[in-house]
Motif scaffolding. Structure first.
Motif, PDB file in Angstrom:
ATOM      1  N   THR A 260       0.926  -1.189   0.092  1.00  0.00           N
ATOM      2  CA  THR A 260       0.030   0.119   0.134  1.00  0.00           C
ATOM      3  C   THR A 260       0.756   1.301  -0.001  1.00  0.00           C
ATOM      4  N   LEU A 261       2.093   1.483   0.715  1.00  0.00           N
ATOM      5  CA  LEU A 261       2.998   2.419   1.032  1.00  0.00           C
ATOM      6  C   LEU A 261       3.693   2.713  -0.344  1.00  0.00           C
ATOM      7  N   ILE A 262       3.864   1.667  -0.993  1.00  0.00           N
ATOM      8  CA  ILE A 262       4.828   1.804  -2.349  1.00  0.00           C
ATOM      9  C   ILE A 262       3.659   2.280  -3.400  1.00  0.00           C
ATOM     10  N   THR A 263       2.564   1.901  -3.662  1.00  0.00           N
ATOM     11  CA  THR A 263       1.453   2.096  -4.600  1.00  0.00           C
ATOM     12  C   THR A 263       1.094   3.525  -4.406  1.00  0.00           C
ATOM     13  N   VAL A 264       0.904   4.066  -2.941  1.00  0.00           N
ATOM     14  CA  VAL A 264       0.634   5.536  -2.675  1.00  0.00           C
ATOM     15  C   VAL A 264       1.489   6.343  -3.103  1.00  0.00           C
ATOM     16  N   PHE A 265       3.139   5.930  -2.721  1.00  0.00           N
ATOM     17  CA  PHE A 265       4.328   6.537  -3.192  1.00  0.00           C
ATOM     18  C   PHE A 265       4.233   6.716  -4.623  1.00  0.00           C
ATOM     19  N   LEU A 266       4.215   5.824  -5.398  1.00  0.00           N
ATOM     20  CA  LEU A 266       4.112   5.831  -6.871  1.00  0.00           C
ATOM     21  C   LEU A 266       2.985   6.570  -7.460  1.00  0.00           C
ATOM     22  N   LYS A 267       1.804   6.697  -6.981  1.00  0.00           N
ATOM     23  CA  LYS A 267       0.620   7.639  -7.360  1.00  0.00           C
ATOM     24  C   LYS A 267       1.102   9.050  -7.029  1.00  0.00           C
ATOM     25  N   GLU A 268       1.318   9.456  -6.012  1.00  0.00           N
ATOM     26  CA  GLU A 268       1.908  10.707  -5.523  1.00  0.00           C
ATOM     27  C   GLU A 268       3.009  11.283  -6.397  1.00  0.00           C
ATOM     28  N   LYS A 269       3.796  10.548  -6.933  1.00  0.00           N
ATOM     29  CA  LYS A 269       4.834  10.844  -8.067  1.00  0.00           C
ATOM     30  C   LYS A 269       4.413  10.862  -9.358  1.00  0.00           C
ATOM     31  N   GLY A 270       3.203  10.612  -9.623  1.00  0.00           N
ATOM     32  CA  GLY A 270       2.620  10.616 -11.039  1.00  0.00           C
ATOM     33  C   GLY A 270       2.651   9.415 -11.720  1.00  0.00           C
ATOM     34  N   TYR A 271       3.139   8.333 -11.153  1.00  0.00           N
ATOM     35  CA  TYR A 271       3.075   7.028 -11.781  1.00  0.00           C
ATOM     36  C   TYR A 271       1.647   6.271 -11.533  1.00  0.00           C
ATOM     37  N   LEU A 272       1.475   5.005 -12.462  1.00  0.00           N
ATOM     38  CA  LEU A 272       0.145   4.230 -12.218  1.00  0.00           C
ATOM     39  C   LEU A 272      -1.049   5.176 -12.224  1.00  0.00           C
ATOM     40  N   GLU A 273      -1.128   5.601 -13.466  1.00  0.00           N
ATOM     41  CA  GLU A 273      -2.020   6.631 -13.764  1.00  0.00           C
ATOM     42  C   GLU A 273      -3.401   6.020 -13.670  1.00  0.00           C
ATOM     43  N   MET A 274      -3.478   4.598 -14.071  1.00  0.00           N
ATOM     44  CA  MET A 274      -4.762   3.944 -14.003  1.00  0.00           C
ATOM     45  C   MET A 274      -5.513   3.507 -12.951  1.00  0.00           C
ATOM     46  N   VAL A 275      -4.353   3.605 -11.739  1.00  0.00           N
ATOM     47  CA  VAL A 275      -4.764   3.251 -10.301  1.00  0.00           C
ATOM     48  C   VAL A 275      -5.348   4.452  -9.804  1.00  0.00           C
ATOM     49  N   HIS A 279      -8.834   1.488  -6.323  1.00  0.00           N
ATOM     50  CA  HIS A 279      -7.968   0.434  -6.095  1.00  0.00           C
ATOM     51  C   HIS A 279      -7.129   0.765  -4.530  1.00  0.00           C
ATOM     52  N   ILE A 280      -7.001   2.136  -4.424  1.00  0.00           N
ATOM     53  CA  ILE A 280      -6.339   2.227  -2.961  1.00  0.00           C
ATOM     54  C   ILE A 280      -7.234   1.932  -1.908  1.00  0.00           C
ATOM     55  N   HIS A 281      -8.619   2.015  -2.025  1.00  0.00           N
ATOM     56  CA  HIS A 281      -9.458   1.685  -1.136  1.00  0.00           C
ATOM     57  C   HIS A 281      -9.696   0.282  -0.843  1.00  0.00           C
ATOM     58  N   ASP A 282      -9.376  -0.528  -1.998  1.00  0.00           N
ATOM     59  CA  ASP A 282      -9.376  -2.081  -1.893  1.00  0.00           C
ATOM     60  C   ASP A 282      -8.041  -2.544  -0.978  1.00  0.00           C
ATOM     61  N   LEU A 283      -7.054  -1.833  -1.277  1.00  0.00           N
ATOM     62  CA  LEU A 283      -5.779  -2.123  -0.308  1.00  0.00           C
ATOM     63  C   LEU A 283      -6.016  -1.648   1.147  1.00  0.00           C
ATOM     64  N   GLY A 284      -6.591  -0.651   1.211  1.00  0.00           N
ATOM     65  CA  GLY A 284      -7.016  -0.248   2.768  1.00  0.00           C
ATOM     66  C   GLY A 284      -7.875  -1.167   3.437  1.00  0.00           C
ATOM     67  N   LYS A 285      -8.780  -1.741   2.512  1.00  0.00           N
ATOM     68  CA  LYS A 285      -9.906  -2.871   2.991  1.00  0.00           C
ATOM     69  C   LYS A 285      -9.004  -3.973   3.601  1.00  0.00           C
TER      70      LYS A 285
END
Length: 431
Positions: A260-275, A279-285
């Protein structure tokens, strides 16, 4: 309506100098604290020589260093193999929602070869200081003072086919086998996943699914036995039939938090546009649900032992709860790993906003480190243990190195499995 082809699926993670610098600063601070911790242990009364006896043996500072090495080895090995496990689950379950973040899960497995070397070397150097059962006098029936009937009865589990108390070949073969299986399947799944980027059709997806299913069966067996070998055998007299599940649950929540942390980190850097936030909600769940699952296992193990009140079982909790060194950390463990995620992640919004997830997942990673700290230190160090500079330093060194390895692997290949047959489904995922 937006289509998955609208996104840049050839994106690669740029492992920038500033990110590397942050990790190296973490590593440097960890190393400094670790050295300070060692110096404090040597000169500040941490090495008792013959003045204080720990379990019948003089206590030395390096035993605390070895115990810390073991805690972090076991913990980060588990996080690494959970990355591969969670990746395999997506394929076995034919999951579509996660197609955009599969490479994040897989990146954790790159730590496994390093973990294997660290684990095996640490065992050969420190086995007498970590595992009571490695002392040959316990198996000598003529040594009336030291002979231990219970450990002698368990001896074959470590020493077969050799004579008990000699060389623990069965134990070491298992250790090599566990890492061999995990690394083989990690490489197999990784190679198939990256090969898929240059192929069309679903042939590779089917192959990954087949290999994932085989891995999941083997993981179920190896993760449990490794928990008995590497953690439960420290308290050699004690056993719990739930221990394999317990260690798995701790590893799983920590692994999910790292993903979850790596996914959020990548999102905030502008990567994983389609996430997106779905998807973040599912990881949180997942983090929320398996924090409760871990608590269920923890409480079940505790309650069964408490209720039965059999001395040889209850000793495990008695020595932790009655210790001035460890009893506060039992409550820290429960607060960080249950109370915090339960209260903070209960609402829908909290699981969709990265600020909540960053705080909770970071504290959960620390919390499950404390879980392993409580599993390992009391049995290895007794009342000579504790949480200080050495523990903080070693954790920072391992966490920074692990982060570096995972992010470096993400920079080598495309971030998204662009030919995954369920990519379109993942894009339209909405909850």
């Amino acid at each position: 309506m937006a289509h998955v082809s609208n996104y840049n699926l050839d994106q690669k993670f740029d492992f920038t100098a500033s990110t590397k610098k942050a990790l190296f600063i973490g590593l440097g601070i960890g190393a400094v604290l670790l050295i300070l911790g060692i110096l404090v242990a040597i000169f500040g009364g941490g090495d008792h020589g013959h003045a204080e006896e720990a379990g019948g043996h003089a206590f030395h500072w390096y035993q605390r260093l070895y115990a810390n090495l073991w805690i972090n080895n076991v913990y980060f090995t588990g996080i690494a193999v959970i990355g591969v496990f969670f990746f395999a689950i997506q394929y076995a379950a034919q999951a579509g929602w996660s197609a955009g973040i599969l490479r994040v899960m897989l990146s954790l497995g790159n730590w496994l070869p390093i973990a294997a070397v660290l684990m095996i070397v640490t065992f050969f150097i420190a086995n007498h200081d970590l595992f009571h059962w490695t002392h040959s006098y316990l198996f000598d029936k003529d040594d009336l003072e030291h002979y231990d009937k219970i450990i002698d009865g368990k001896g074959s589990f470590f020493y077969w086919p050799m004579e008990k108390g000699t060389f623990p070949i069965f134990y070491i073969v298992r250790m090599f086998a566990f890492f061999g299986i995990w690394i083989f399947f990690f490489n197999k799944l990784k190679n198939l996943s990256f090969a898929e980027d240059n192929l069309t059709g679903s042939h590779n997806w089917s192959a990954i699914r087949k290999w994932s299913a085989i891995f999941l069966i083997l993981f179920g067996i190896t993760s449990s036995i490794s928990a008995w070998d590497w953690v439960m055998s420290i308290d050699t007299h004690w056993f719990s039939t739930m221990f394999g599940w317990y260690v798995f649950a701790s590893w799983f929540v920590a692994g999910l938090s790292v993903i979850t942390l790596i996914t959020v980190f990548l999102k905030e850097k502008g990567y994983l546009e389609m996430v997106n936030e779905n998807h973040i909600h599912d990881l949180g769940k997942f983090v929320f649900a398996f924090s409760i699952f871990w608590t269920y296992i923890w409480f079940s193990q505790f309650l069964l032992i408490y209720y039965a009140n059999i001395p040889e079982e209850s000793v495990y909790f008695v020595e932790r709860l009655s210790s001035d060194v460890y009893s506060p950390f039992i409550f820290v463990n429960l607060a960080l790993n249950f109370v915090l995620p339960f209260l903070v992640l209960m609402t829908r919004d909290a699981k969709r906003h990265s600020i909540f997830l960053k705080v909770v997942c970071s504290l959960i990673i620390l919390g499950h480190w404390f879980d392993f700290f409580l599993m390992v230190q009391p049995g290895t160090l007794g009342h000579n243990g504790g949480f200080g500079l050495m523990e903080v330093g070693m954790l920072l060194v391992f966490a920074s190195a692990f982060g570096f390895v995972a992010l470096k692997s993400l920079a080598k290949n495309k971030l998204v499995a662009k030919n995954h047959p369920m990519l379109e489904e993942s894009y339209h995922h909405h909850i």
